[in-house]
Enzyme design. Sequence first.
Site, PDB file in Angstrom:
ATOM      1  N   LYS A  12      48.262 -18.006  53.384  1.00 61.56           N
ATOM      2  CA  LYS A  12      48.365 -16.898  54.338  1.00 61.56           C
ATOM      3  C   LYS A  12      47.006 -16.238  54.538  1.00 61.56           C
ATOM      4  O   LYS A  12      46.562 -15.998  55.657  1.00 61.56           O
ATOM      5  CB  LYS A  12      49.366 -15.864  53.802  1.00 61.56           C
ATOM      6  CG  LYS A  12      49.549 -14.652  54.669  1.00 61.56           C
ATOM      7  CD  LYS A  12      50.341 -13.561  53.969  1.00 61.56           C
ATOM      8  CE  LYS A  12      51.670 -14.083  53.478  1.00 61.56           C
ATOM      9  NZ  LYS A  12      52.505 -13.014  52.896  1.00 61.56           N
ATOM     10  N   THR A  57      52.272  -4.693  58.300  1.00 65.12           N
ATOM     11  CA  THR A  57      53.069  -5.917  58.119  1.00 65.12           C
ATOM     12  C   THR A  57      54.212  -5.959  59.139  1.00 65.12           C
ATOM     13  O   THR A  57      54.433  -6.969  59.807  1.00 65.12           O
ATOM     14  CB  THR A  57      53.618  -6.008  56.677  1.00 65.12           C
ATOM     15  OG1 THR A  57      52.539  -5.792  55.771  1.00 65.12           O
ATOM     16  CG2 THR A  57      54.245  -7.353  56.412  1.00 65.12           C
ATOM     17  N   ASN A  67      59.237  -0.865  53.499  1.00 63.24           N
ATOM     18  CA  ASN A  67      58.011  -0.732  54.286  1.00 63.24           C
ATOM     19  C   ASN A  67      57.979  -1.702  55.471  1.00 63.24           C
ATOM     20  O   ASN A  67      57.753  -1.282  56.621  1.00 63.24           O
ATOM     21  CB  ASN A  67      56.802  -0.978  53.355  1.00 63.24           C
ATOM     22  CG  ASN A  67      55.519  -1.072  54.134  1.00 63.24           C
ATOM     23  OD1 ASN A  67      55.066  -2.161  54.471  1.00 63.24           O
ATOM     24  ND2 ASN A  67      54.930   0.052  54.459  1.00 63.24           N
ATOM     25  N   ASP A 102      53.854  -4.260  47.355  1.00 64.33           N
ATOM     26  CA  ASP A 102      54.873  -5.248  47.742  1.00 64.33           C
ATOM     27  C   ASP A 102      56.199  -4.546  47.446  1.00 64.33           C
ATOM     28  O   ASP A 102      56.234  -3.296  47.371  1.00 64.33           O
ATOM     29  CB  ASP A 102      54.709  -6.558  46.942  1.00 64.33           C
ATOM     30  CG  ASP A 102      55.566  -7.704  47.490  1.00 64.33           C
ATOM     31  OD1 ASP A 102      55.173  -8.324  48.471  1.00 64.33           O
ATOM     32  OD2 ASP A 102      56.665  -7.965  46.941  1.00 64.33           O
ATOM     33  N   LYS A 157      48.801 -12.670  43.120  1.00 63.42           N
ATOM     34  CA  LYS A 157      49.977 -11.791  43.214  1.00 63.42           C
ATOM     35  C   LYS A 157      50.292 -11.293  41.812  1.00 63.42           C
ATOM     36  O   LYS A 157      49.895 -11.911  40.826  1.00 63.42           O
ATOM     37  CB  LYS A 157      51.168 -12.575  43.782  1.00 63.42           C
ATOM     38  CG  LYS A 157      52.241 -11.728  44.409  1.00 63.42           C
ATOM     39  CD  LYS A 157      51.976 -11.337  45.851  1.00 63.42           C
ATOM     40  CE  LYS A 157      53.028 -10.386  46.359  1.00 63.42           C
ATOM     41  NZ  LYS A 157      52.933 -10.165  47.801  1.00 63.42           N
TER      42      LYS A 157
HETATM   43  P1  NDP Z   1      60.078  -2.448  49.934  1.00 63.29           P
HETATM   44  O1  NDP Z   1      60.285  -2.276  48.485  1.00 63.29           O
HETATM   45  O2  NDP Z   1      59.433  -1.363  50.703  1.00 63.29           O
HETATM   46  O3  NDP Z   1      61.469  -2.778  50.650  1.00 63.29           O
HETATM   47  C1  NDP Z   1      62.239  -3.865  50.245  1.00 63.29           C
HETATM   48  C2  NDP Z   1      63.559  -3.823  50.997  1.00 63.29           C
HETATM   49  O4  NDP Z   1      64.259  -5.020  50.746  1.00 63.29           O
HETATM   50  C3  NDP Z   1      64.459  -2.687  50.537  1.00 63.29           C
HETATM   51  O5  NDP Z   1      65.274  -2.297  51.611  1.00 63.29           O
HETATM   52  C4  NDP Z   1      65.263  -3.350  49.428  1.00 63.29           C
HETATM   53  O6  NDP Z   1      66.527  -2.721  49.188  1.00 63.29           O
HETATM   54  C5  NDP Z   1      65.469  -4.734  50.014  1.00 63.29           C
HETATM   55  N1  NDP Z   1      65.596  -5.716  48.918  1.00 63.29           N
HETATM   56  C6  NDP Z   1      64.688  -5.969  47.946  1.00 63.29           C
HETATM   57  N2  NDP Z   1      65.144  -6.899  47.112  1.00 63.29           N
HETATM   58  C7  NDP Z   1      66.368  -7.226  47.560  1.00 63.29           C
HETATM   59  C8  NDP Z   1      67.347  -8.129  47.127  1.00 63.29           C
HETATM   60  N3  NDP Z   1      67.168  -8.904  46.032  1.00 63.29           N
HETATM   61  N4  NDP Z   1      68.491  -8.216  47.861  1.00 63.29           N
HETATM   62  C9  NDP Z   1      68.669  -7.452  48.958  1.00 63.29           C
HETATM   63  N5  NDP Z   1      67.773  -6.570  49.413  1.00 63.29           N
HETATM   64  C10 NDP Z   1      66.642  -6.463  48.728  1.00 63.29           C
HETATM   65  O7  NDP Z   1      59.261  -3.827  50.095  1.00 63.29           O
HETATM   66  P2  NDP Z   1      58.426  -4.341  51.337  1.00 63.29           P
HETATM   67  O8  NDP Z   1      59.036  -3.885  52.601  1.00 63.29           O
HETATM   68  O9  NDP Z   1      56.990  -4.050  51.075  1.00 63.29           O
HETATM   69  O10 NDP Z   1      58.573  -5.927  51.193  1.00 63.29           O
HETATM   70  C11 NDP Z   1      59.649  -6.657  51.808  1.00 63.29           C
HETATM   71  C12 NDP Z   1      59.270  -8.128  51.915  1.00 63.29           C
HETATM   72  O11 NDP Z   1      58.076  -8.260  52.689  1.00 63.29           O
HETATM   73  C13 NDP Z   1      58.990  -8.834  50.590  1.00 63.29           C
HETATM   74  O12 NDP Z   1      59.387 -10.171  50.698  1.00 63.29           O
HETATM   75  C14 NDP Z   1      57.462  -8.781  50.501  1.00 63.29           C
HETATM   76  O13 NDP Z   1      56.933  -9.804  49.669  1.00 63.29           O
HETATM   77  C15 NDP Z   1      57.106  -9.014  51.968  1.00 63.29           C
HETATM   78  N6  NDP Z   1      55.771  -8.591  52.368  1.00 63.29           N
HETATM   79  C16 NDP Z   1      55.354  -7.286  52.206  1.00 63.29           C
HETATM   80  C17 NDP Z   1      54.111  -6.903  52.615  1.00 63.29           C
HETATM   81  C18 NDP Z   1      53.682  -5.472  52.566  1.00 63.29           C
HETATM   82  O14 NDP Z   1      52.618  -5.181  53.139  1.00 63.29           O
HETATM   83  N7  NDP Z   1      54.416  -4.559  51.954  1.00 63.29           N
HETATM   84  C19 NDP Z   1      53.148  -7.876  53.159  1.00 63.29           C
HETATM   85  C20 NDP Z   1      53.714  -9.195  53.392  1.00 63.29           C
HETATM   86  C21 NDP Z   1      54.969  -9.509  52.975  1.00 63.29           C
HETATM   87  P3  NDP Z   1      66.683  -1.608  48.034  1.00 63.29           P
HETATM   88  O15 NDP Z   1      66.095  -0.359  48.612  1.00 63.29           O
HETATM   89  O16 NDP Z   1      68.135  -1.532  47.823  1.00 63.29           O
HETATM   90  O17 NDP Z   1      65.930  -2.124  46.848  1.00 63.29           O
END
Ligand code: NDP
Length: 445
Positions: free
Chosen positions: A114, A210, A241, A166, A126
């Site tokens: 990436k 993102t 996020n 993350d 990571k």
């Molecule tokens: P956050 O912690 O801000 O949000 C994660 C969200 O996903 C929450 O709503 C959470 O629910 C839900 N979630 C997490 N784990 C599970 C699970 N096992 N089953 C169901 N729902 C789940 O994380 P981000 O938004 O930062 O990251 C989300 C994805 O994006 C990840 O895959 C991350 O690797 C990817 N990503 C993030 C980047 C970034 O800049 N932040 C960059 C590139 C990719 P709950 O609140 O109930 O935990």
Amino acid sequence: MDSRLEAVYVEVMRRNPGEPEFQQAVLDVFESLGPVLDRHPEYTEAAVLERLCEPERQIIFRVPWVDDSGRIQINRGFRVEFNSALGPYKGGLRFHPSVNVGIVKFLGFEQVFKNSLTGMPIGGGKGGSDFDPRGRSDGEVMRFCQSFMTELYRHIGEHTDVPAGDIGVGRREIGYLFGQYKRITNRYESGVLTGKGVTWGGSLVRTEATGYGTVLFIEEMLRTRGLTIDGKRVIVSGSGNVATYAIAKVHQLGGRVVACSDSSGYVVDESGIDLNLLRDVKEVERSRISAYADRRESARFVPDGSIWDVGAEVALPCATQNELDESQALSLVRGGLLAVAEGANMPTTPAAVRVLGKAGVLFGPGKAANAGGVATSALEMQQNASRDAWTENYTEQRLTEIMVAIHQRCVETADEYGQPGNYVSGANIAGFVKVADAVLALGVI
Ligand code: NDP
């Protein structure tokens, strides 16, 4: 799979048992690389694949801390410094109970390609911990972050390894981590972490990047078919996020997000997700998503089942890995799906990707579609290095240019290798070739 790749893959399976996500991530890349090895026998001769599948360094450490009731808690910390051929290791930290070394390796491996695809000078890594910040007080989160950094600080640095957020690691956690790094090292080394607050070295638009980038990417994909997101019905999984700012950008571009989720279930809101309410519930109050439906007449909460059954023209999985499987992909296709872009890392299972491909659905893999986050982290590093702070407009314009360029790189590479429209191959090959050439150039190290 090509026999040269298969031999390496068998060895990867043998050396990394019990790490299904890592094995899945390697397989995903390998499936695209047959034609590349035909053109570049030097990669096979110099064991580039073997070298790319073995992290340069893996750090596992104990994280002891004291909870609010005075009890000692022990978590496990990880940092996998996967590949630094293109620049310092760069990639986020995940705090979630499911974190183990296999998950961190899958994320680190993906990050290498990436980061290469962004065109910025950053390697891939990571990290994270099996610590669960949910339900913990601010004081507990702070003490955990301080203990985590008390070990991590010796492995990172602005020219060595630059972590970011993350799942479970946002502005609050980055603040506590940066504070402890500053205290231990007695250095205000802004470039050591990204995702910082804008008043203390962060970049405007990093928080949004993102999610915004994922939607900008899918807009580019739709454009290749003479379509736009304007007027489209959209599902976004997650409510963290990435999901939050994906929803914001869809709405800015005239689409309507009708469902989003967290790990307790999903909400459907046919009048369009109210972003202010969602942020109040998830960001400010740190509540469960059912609280959104409690406060909005047009919304209903569904505690079980699949968000993908809601049906939409555009689907943006933005929660976690393997959250969209084959049967859910079939259900989406039956509902008239046009395009998917992965805001999360590897959220679509390989079988689901095949279903989407067969149905002619546009599919943007995470390596390309969610690269706007790390690209804007690299812009944050640029601002830190020059002690400068760019305007919101300028930074968002840079993000837009980067996403358009990544899309273009995927399309051109897929064309060049005889697979027009295949964004998975385009992203994997373009990301791989740049790192492979750097690995060759740097010798056996
Ligand atoms: P956050 O912690 O801000 O949000 C994660 C969200 O996903 C929450 O709503 C959470 O629910 C839900 N979630 C997490 N784990 C599970 C699970 N096992 N089953 C169901 N729902 C789940 O994380 P981000 O938004 O930062 O990251 C989300 C994805 O994006 C990840 O895959 C991350 O690797 C990817 N990503 C993030 C980047 C970034 O800049 N932040 C960059 C590139 C990719 P709950 O609140 O109930 O935990």
